[in-house]
Enzyme design. Structure first.
Site, mmCIF file in Angstrom:
data_model
loop_
_atom_site.group_PDB
_atom_site.id
_atom_site.type_symbol
_atom_site.label_atom_id
_atom_site.label_comp_id
_atom_site.label_asym_id
_atom_site.label_seq_id
_atom_site.Cartn_x
_atom_site.Cartn_y
_atom_site.Cartn_z
ATOM 1 N N MET A 168 0.837 -1.204 0.000
ATOM 2 C CA MET A 168 0.000 0.000 0.000
ATOM 3 C C MET A 168 0.874 1.257 0.000
ATOM 4 S SD MET A 168 -3.403 -0.869 2.095
ATOM 5 C CE MET A 168 -2.762 -0.628 3.737
ATOM 6 N N LYS B 269 8.389 -2.522 11.962
ATOM 7 C CA LYS B 269 8.257 -1.387 11.036
ATOM 8 C C LYS B 269 6.881 -1.419 10.400
ATOM 9 C CE LYS B 269 13.033 -0.551 9.947
ATOM 10 N NZ LYS B 269 13.496 0.830 9.756
ATOM 11 N N GLN C 167 -10.516 -2.625 1.528
ATOM 12 C CA GLN C 167 -10.072 -3.393 2.692
ATOM 13 C C GLN C 167 -10.103 -2.569 3.978
ATOM 14 O OE1 GLN C 167 -6.052 -4.198 0.992
ATOM 15 N NE2 GLN C 167 -5.290 -3.773 3.036
ATOM 16 N N ASP D 6 2.135 -9.224 8.706
ATOM 17 C CA ASP D 6 0.688 -9.434 8.593
ATOM 18 C C ASP D 6 0.461 -10.941 8.462
ATOM 19 O OD1 ASP D 6 -0.441 -6.475 7.936
ATOM 20 O OD2 ASP D 6 1.531 -6.785 7.080
ATOM 21 N N SER E 191 4.049 1.388 8.045
ATOM 22 C CA SER E 191 3.737 2.727 7.513
ATOM 23 C C SER E 191 2.924 3.499 8.541
ATOM 24 C CB SER E 191 2.941 2.606 6.210
ATOM 25 O OG SER E 191 3.577 1.719 5.326
ATOM 26 N N ARG E 192 2.146 2.792 9.353
ATOM 27 C CA ARG E 192 1.282 3.448 10.346
ATOM 28 C C ARG E 192 2.074 4.000 11.541
ATOM 29 N NH1 ARG E 192 -2.784 -0.680 8.677
ATOM 30 N NH2 ARG E 192 -4.545 0.497 7.827
ATOM 31 N N GLY F 51 4.780 -10.267 3.878
ATOM 32 C CA GLY F 51 5.508 -10.224 5.139
ATOM 33 C C GLY F 51 4.769 -10.975 6.241
ATOM 34 N N HIS G 69 9.196 -3.422 3.627
ATOM 35 C CA HIS G 69 8.830 -3.647 2.219
ATOM 36 C C HIS G 69 10.088 -3.942 1.395
ATOM 37 C CE1 HIS G 69 5.581 -0.731 3.568
ATOM 38 N NE2 HIS G 69 4.846 -1.711 3.098
ATOM 39 N N TYR H 247 4.116 3.988 0.903
ATOM 40 C CA TYR H 247 4.816 4.589 2.036
ATOM 41 C C TYR H 247 5.843 3.573 2.538
ATOM 42 C CZ TYR H 247 5.224 8.647 4.963
ATOM 43 O OH TYR H 247 5.684 9.801 5.538
HETATM 44 P P1 AMP Z 1 1.435 -2.909 3.440
HETATM 45 O O1 AMP Z 1 2.014 -1.844 2.571
HETATM 46 O O2 AMP Z 1 1.352 -2.543 4.885
HETATM 47 O O3 AMP Z 1 0.153 -3.477 2.892
HETATM 48 O O4 AMP Z 1 2.463 -4.111 3.390
HETATM 49 C C1 AMP Z 1 2.843 -4.693 2.176
HETATM 50 C C2 AMP Z 1 3.615 -5.944 2.451
HETATM 51 O O5 AMP Z 1 4.789 -5.643 3.203
HETATM 52 C C3 AMP Z 1 2.808 -6.955 3.290
HETATM 53 O O6 AMP Z 1 3.047 -8.268 2.790
HETATM 54 C C4 AMP Z 1 3.386 -6.772 4.666
HETATM 55 O O7 AMP Z 1 3.289 -7.920 5.474
HETATM 56 C C5 AMP Z 1 4.828 -6.445 4.361
HETATM 57 N N1 AMP Z 1 5.428 -5.730 5.493
HETATM 58 C C6 AMP Z 1 4.974 -4.591 6.066
HETATM 59 N N2 AMP Z 1 5.741 -4.260 7.128
HETATM 60 C C7 AMP Z 1 6.691 -5.227 7.234
HETATM 61 C C8 AMP Z 1 7.766 -5.469 8.140
HETATM 62 N N3 AMP Z 1 8.020 -4.661 9.162
HETATM 63 N N4 AMP Z 1 8.529 -6.555 7.940
HETATM 64 C C9 AMP Z 1 8.265 -7.406 6.907
HETATM 65 N N5 AMP Z 1 7.278 -7.235 6.023
HETATM 66 C C10 AMP Z 1 6.490 -6.159 6.177
#
Ligand code: AMP
Length: 282
Positions: free
Chosen positions: A30, A184, A61, A150, A186-187, A147, A37, A32
């Site tokens: 998503m 880590k 979502q 989640d 984005s929030r 990751g 990532h 940021y």
């Molecule tokens: P998001 O942008 O939050 O939807 O995350 C995109 C992908 O990056 C998802 O598969 C997350 O699980 C993964 N991700 C986010 N934060 C982390 C982190 N701290 N360590 C590993 N993977 C991450």
């Protein structure tokens, strides 16, 4: 590295790569983007010939009172990180490119989505499964990277790919943390200085629980009690859930006699953060 805003643009690129016999990795995000990532993108670059990173804040979502409107966005910075990590394409569609006016087809699931975030955020995984299915159809990857941050999402996507015969390898990647242990996210940018300090309680509490299991405790209840107790010592923290579930099916489980996921969702002020660990008995 190219920026693609349209489905057609990605399709044309993918078609060309396929003709050349290249292996394609997909990293759905998503945006940021941070080091978490980046670790997914770097892994995808190592294991494939070309990597597509999707950057899309998926409206369906988010619940009605969630942070869709305020979710942080910075496509320029995301492009820099993707380029550094070795991605070939960033796919950053507008909402109208992904959802036409009369969009009405959804991918949903029973079972794996019944606990944890599926319980707290009722339409969340329907939105995730739908958008990830669309991305899988658009990018037609050999592998897709998610990751463990989640963890329930990773389990959900694995089930979806298996149930719907998607010929895509789902690769899970470890959680990347700040130096003080905070996962880590984005929030994390929503947190004030005080809240940022308070947020470290989540990783600290989970580590204490993990240590109990590593020292031989097999009963889940005292482990969850200790995690909840530690989080409750932090006045800015409010627990959404702290649970132990089976790692494959995400069902509540009281004994660490199979691989288990111990997961927490905690409000720090107005920000909801998640973290977890997986424990497998040797
Ligand atoms: P998001 O942008 O939050 O939807 O995350 C995109 C992908 O990056 C998802 O598969 C997350 O699980 C993964 N991700 C986010 N934060 C982390 C982190 N701290 N360590 C590993 N993977 C991450």
């Amino acid at each position: 590295m190219n920026l693609e805003k349209t489905v057609q643009g990605v399709r044309a690129q993918v078609k060309e790569w396929r003709r050349e016999g290249l292996r394609i990795g997909l990293v759905p995000t998503m945006g940021y983007l941070h080091e978490g990532h980046k670790s997914l993108i770097e892994r995808a670059v190592m294991e494939n010939d070309r990597v597509i990173v999707s950057v899309f804040v998926n409206p369906i979502q988010f619940g009605p009172n969630e942070d869709y409107g305020t979710y942080p966005r910075d496509l320029k910075a995301d492009m820099r990180l993707c380029e550094e990590a070795g991605a070939s394409v960033v796919f950053a569609p507008d909402v109208s490119e992904m959802y036409c006016d009369d969009f009405s087809t959804f991918v949903d699931m029973n079972g794996v989505t019944g606990e944890l975030c599926g319980k707290s955020r009722p339409a969340h995984f329907r939105g995730v499964c739908t958008v990830v299915s669309k991305l899988f159809h658009i990018a037609a990857p050999d592998r897709a990277y998610f990751g463990q941050k989640d963890a329930q999402q990773l389990a959900v996507i694995r089930h979806m790919a298996r149930d719907l015969n998607m010929d895509i390898e789902i690769v899970g990647c470890p959680i990347v943390r700040e130096s003080d242990g905070l996962a880590k996210s984005s929030r994390n940018t929503y947190l004030s200085k005080e809240e940022r300090t308070a947020a470290t309680v989540i990783a600290r509490a989970l580590l204490a629980g993990r240590t109990m299991l590593e020292n031989g405790e097999r009963d889940g209840d005292p482990v969850l009690c200790e995690i909840r107790r530690i989080i409750s010592t932090e006045p800015l923290a409010k627990i959404d859930y702290v649970e132990m579930v089976t790692w494959d099916r995400i069902e509540i489980h009281h004994t660490a006699d199979v691989p288990v996921l111990v997961a927490a969702a905690v409000w720090i002020g107005k920000t909801r953060l998640i973290d977890n660990f997986i424990f497998e008995r040797e």
